[in-house]
Write a protein that holds these residues in place. Structure first.
Motif, PDB file in Angstrom:
ATOM      1  N   VAL A 156       0.951  -1.078   0.061  1.00 34.75           N
ATOM      2  CA  VAL A 156       0.097  -0.001  -0.075  1.00 34.75           C
ATOM      3  C   VAL A 156       0.907   1.207  -0.083  1.00 34.75           C
ATOM      4  N   GLN A 157       0.754   2.208  -1.021  1.00 30.11           N
ATOM      5  CA  GLN A 157       1.592   3.153  -1.185  1.00 30.11           C
ATOM      6  C   GLN A 157       1.236   4.229   0.050  1.00 30.11           C
ATOM      7  N   CYS A 158       1.991   5.042   0.290  1.00 31.14           N
ATOM      8  CA  CYS A 158       1.630   6.139   1.306  1.00 31.14           C
ATOM      9  C   CYS A 158       1.160   7.292   0.561  1.00 31.14           C
ATOM     10  N   GLU A 159      -0.043   7.430   0.085  1.00 29.83           N
ATOM     11  CA  GLU A 159      -0.197   8.535  -0.751  1.00 29.83           C
ATOM     12  C   GLU A 159      -1.790   8.693  -0.807  1.00 29.83           C
ATOM     13  N   TYR A 160      -2.396   9.459  -1.227  1.00 29.46           N
ATOM     14  CA  TYR A 160      -3.777  10.142  -1.031  1.00 29.46           C
ATOM     15  C   TYR A 160      -4.773   8.972  -1.145  1.00 29.46           C
ATOM     16  N   TYR A 161      -4.545   8.141  -2.491  1.00 28.27           N
ATOM     17  CA  TYR A 161      -5.756   7.263  -2.600  1.00 28.27           C
ATOM     18  C   TYR A 161      -5.266   5.709  -2.234  1.00 28.27           C
ATOM     19  N   ALA A 162      -4.333   5.805  -1.163  1.00 30.06           N
ATOM     20  CA  ALA A 162      -3.630   4.785  -0.608  1.00 30.06           C
ATOM     21  C   ALA A 162      -4.807   3.532  -0.395  1.00 30.06           C
ATOM     22  N   LEU A 163      -6.044   3.838   0.256  1.00 35.15           N
ATOM     23  CA  LEU A 163      -6.818   2.910   0.608  1.00 35.15           C
ATOM     24  C   LEU A 163      -7.978   2.575  -0.429  1.00 35.15           C
ATOM     25  N   GLU A 164      -7.837   3.191  -1.411  1.00 35.36           N
ATOM     26  CA  GLU A 164      -8.664   2.936  -2.628  1.00 35.36           C
ATOM     27  C   GLU A 164      -8.544   1.496  -3.367  1.00 35.36           C
ATOM     28  N   GLY A 165      -9.670   0.852  -3.506  1.00 34.58           N
ATOM     29  CA  GLY A 165      -9.372  -0.461  -3.895  1.00 34.58           C
ATOM     30  C   GLY A 165      -9.220  -1.427  -2.952  1.00 34.58           C
ATOM     31  N   LEU A 166      -8.809  -1.169  -1.679  1.00 34.69           N
ATOM     32  CA  LEU A 166      -8.422  -2.183  -0.670  1.00 34.69           C
ATOM     33  C   LEU A 166      -9.697  -3.115  -0.334  1.00 34.69           C
ATOM     34  N   THR A 167     -10.786  -2.284  -0.392  1.00 35.48           N
ATOM     35  CA  THR A 167     -11.986  -2.896  -0.071  1.00 35.48           C
ATOM     36  C   THR A 167     -12.318  -4.010  -1.046  1.00 35.48           C
ATOM     37  N   GLN A 168     -12.184  -3.483  -2.376  1.00 35.08           N
ATOM     38  CA  GLN A 168     -12.454  -4.444  -3.446  1.00 35.08           C
ATOM     39  C   GLN A 168     -11.587  -5.690  -3.547  1.00 35.08           C
ATOM     40  N   LEU A 169     -10.029  -5.307  -2.895  1.00 35.64           N
ATOM     41  CA  LEU A 169      -8.891  -6.353  -2.852  1.00 35.64           C
ATOM     42  C   LEU A 169      -9.466  -7.249  -1.917  1.00 35.64           C
ATOM     43  N   HIS A 170      -9.901  -6.833  -0.610  1.00 34.26           N
ATOM     44  CA  HIS A 170     -10.294  -7.805   0.555  1.00 34.26           C
ATOM     45  C   HIS A 170     -11.573  -8.538   0.107  1.00 34.26           C
ATOM     46  N   ASN A 171     -12.311  -8.073  -0.674  1.00 32.19           N
ATOM     47  CA  ASN A 171     -13.508  -9.130  -1.311  1.00 32.19           C
ATOM     48  C   ASN A 171     -13.055 -10.030  -2.149  1.00 32.19           C
ATOM     49  N   THR A 172     -11.957  -9.682  -2.918  1.00 32.27           N
ATOM     50  CA  THR A 172     -11.409 -10.532  -3.973  1.00 32.27           C
ATOM     51  C   THR A 172     -10.896 -11.707  -3.021  1.00 32.27           C
ATOM     52  N   ILE A 173     -10.061 -11.574  -2.132  1.00 38.57           N
ATOM     53  CA  ILE A 173      -9.381 -12.362  -1.270  1.00 38.57           C
ATOM     54  C   ILE A 173     -10.441 -13.344  -0.612  1.00 38.57           C
ATOM     55  N   ARG A 174     -11.458 -12.849  -0.141  1.00 38.44           N
ATOM     56  CA  ARG A 174     -12.550 -13.651   0.459  1.00 38.44           C
ATOM     57  C   ARG A 174     -13.285 -14.472  -0.416  1.00 38.44           C
ATOM     58  N   LEU A 175     -13.422 -13.871  -1.558  1.00 35.06           N
ATOM     59  CA  LEU A 175     -13.996 -14.823  -2.515  1.00 35.06           C
ATOM     60  C   LEU A 175     -13.121 -15.772  -3.108  1.00 35.06           C
ATOM     61  N   VAL A 176     -11.920 -15.512  -3.011  1.00 34.94           N
ATOM     62  CA  VAL A 176     -10.835 -16.950  -3.498  1.00 34.94           C
ATOM     63  C   VAL A 176     -10.900 -17.808  -2.557  1.00 34.94           C
ATOM     64  N   LYS A 177     -10.714 -17.332  -1.188  1.00 36.64           N
ATOM     65  CA  LYS A 177     -10.779 -18.097   0.148  1.00 36.64           C
ATOM     66  C   LYS A 177     -11.982 -19.045   0.213  1.00 36.64           C
ATOM     67  N   ASP A 178     -13.264 -18.455  -0.134  1.00 36.52           N
ATOM     68  CA  ASP A 178     -14.361 -19.136  -0.032  1.00 36.52           C
ATOM     69  C   ASP A 178     -14.723 -20.256  -1.313  1.00 36.52           C
ATOM     70  N   ASN A 179     -14.063 -19.889  -2.327  1.00 37.22           N
ATOM     71  CA  ASN A 179     -14.337 -20.837  -3.504  1.00 37.22           C
ATOM     72  C   ASN A 179     -13.318 -21.686  -4.123  1.00 37.22           C
ATOM     73  N   ILE A 180     -11.962 -21.236  -3.637  1.00 39.35           N
ATOM     74  CA  ILE A 180     -10.847 -21.686  -4.568  1.00 39.35           C
ATOM     75  C   ILE A 180      -9.752 -22.388  -3.494  1.00 39.35           C
ATOM     76  N   ASN A 181      -9.625 -21.287  -2.690  1.00 41.34           N
ATOM     77  CA  ASN A 181      -8.404 -21.797  -1.659  1.00 41.34           C
ATOM     78  C   ASN A 181      -8.710 -21.129  -0.275  1.00 41.34           C
ATOM     79  N   THR A 182      -9.417 -22.313   0.397  1.00 44.28           N
ATOM     80  CA  THR A 182      -9.729 -22.049   1.727  1.00 44.28           C
ATOM     81  C   THR A 182      -8.728 -21.783   2.823  1.00 44.28           C
TER      82      THR A 182
END
Length: 262
Positions: free
Chosen positions: A148-174
Motif C-alpha cells: 500500500v503506497q503512502c499516498e492520497y488514494y492509498a486505501l482506494e481499492g483495498l476494500t475490493q481487494l479484500h473482497n477478492t481475497i475473501r471470494l478466492v478463500k471461499d471458493n478456490i483456496n480455503t
C-alpha cells in the motif's frame, strides 16, 4: 513444504514488483531457497532480475498452458539460492486461451505441487488487475502480502481487494490468509505519509508490518540496471528497509546491517 506468498494489489503503482523482487532477493540472501514467479505479462520482475524478457523462450505462460513443468523454465539469477520463473509477452494471451479450460484457476497450484518442497519460499508477482492470472496466483498461495503506497488514494481499492481475497478463500483456496500489509513509498517529510500510515495501521491493526519502505532514488534506479537493491546499492536506505522487512517476515531480530560479504 515451502511457503507460497503472492504479492498482490489490483491498484497499480504500489511498489508491488519492486517488493516482490526485493523480498525474494533478501530472503535468499538470508539463507532461504527462493523461487520468484513472474505472473505479470509486463514481465517487470523478469527484467528487474537482469533477464531480457524478449529472449525468454519458455515462460510462466507455458506452465499455465501445461506445456512445460515449472522446473524446466527456471533461470538462475545473480543471487545464490534465488531462481526465477520468468514471464514474457506470451502471457498476455493466457487469460483468453484458458477461458474454457477445465480447472483453469488451479493451473499454477498444480504446477507447484511437485516443486514447492524444494524451496523455503515461493514469491509470486501478480499483475495489477483482477483476472485469471491473479486468481491463479491467489489460488496457489498460502498467503498474500498487500503493498500500500503512502499516498492520497492509498486505501482506494483495498476494500475490493479484500473482497477478492475473501471470494478466492471461499471458493478456490480455503487456506488463503493475509500475510501482511506493507507500506511503501513513504516520504516522512510530509504529513500525508504520517496520516496514511496511521489510517492503514488503524484499519489493518497488527497485520501491518513495522518495516516501512521509503521513497528512495536507489530503489527507483535499480530495476533499470536489472538488479535487486541488495546488488545495486546494499547500503541505501531502501536496501536496509527491505532487509528489515524480510527479517520481520522470518521472525528474526531487526538490526540493519550489511549482510552480503564484500
Amino acid at each position: 513444504m515451502g511457503k507460497i506468498i503472492s504479492i498482490c494489489n489490483q491498484k497499480g503503482g504500489t511498489g508491488k514488483t519492486t517488493s516482490a523482487i526485493n523480498i525474494a532477493s533478501y530472503l535468499a540472501v538470508l539463507g532461504k531457497k527462493v523461487m520468484l514467479i513472474d505472473l505479470d505479462p509486463q514481465a517487470n520482475a523478469t527484467s528487474g532480475m537482469g533477464i531480457n524478457k524478449h529472449n525468454v523462450q519458455k515462460s510462466t505462460y507455458h506452465v499455465l498452458l501445461e506445456e512445460q513443468e515449472i522446473q524446466s523454465i527456471l533461470q538462475s539469477t545473480a543471487i545464490p539460492n534465488l531462481l526465477l520463473a520468468p514471464a514474457n509477452l506470451d502471457l498476455t494471451g493466457a487469460e483468453v486461451e484458458l477461458v474454457g479450460a477445465l480447472g483453469r484457476e488451479y493451473r499454477l497450484k498444480r504446477a507447484l505441487q511437485k516443486d514447492r518442497e524444494n524451496f523455503d519460499f515461493i514469491i509470486i508477482d501478480s499483475p495489477p488487475s483482477f483476472g485469471l492470472l491473479t486468481i491463479n496466483g491467489l489460488g496457489a498461495a498460502d498467503s498474500v502480502i498487500i503493498p500500500v503506497q503512502c499516498e492520497y488514494y492509498a486505501l482506494e481499492g483495498l476494500t475490493q481487494l479484500h473482497n477478492t481475497i475473501r471470494l478466492v478463500k471461499d471458493n478456490i483456496n480455503t487456506g488463503l490468509e493475509v500475510e501482511g500489509v506493507l507500506l511503501t513509498m513513504a516520504d516522512f517529510r510530509t504529513n500525508l505519509t504520517k496520516e496514511v500510515i496511521q489510517e492503514v495501521r488503524g484499519h489493518f491493526k497488527d497485520k501491518v508490518y513495522q518495516s516501512v519502505i521509503p521513497r528512495n532514488i536507489r530503489l527507483t534506479e535499480s530495476p533499470s540496471f536489472g538488479k535487486p537493491i541488495v546488488l545495486y546499492d546494499k547500503d541505501s536506505l531502501g536496501a536496509q528497509k527491505y532487509e528489515e522487512l524480510c527479517k520481520e517476515i522470518l521472525g528474526m531480530p531487526v538490526t540493519p546491517s550489511n549482510i552480503l560479504p564484500e
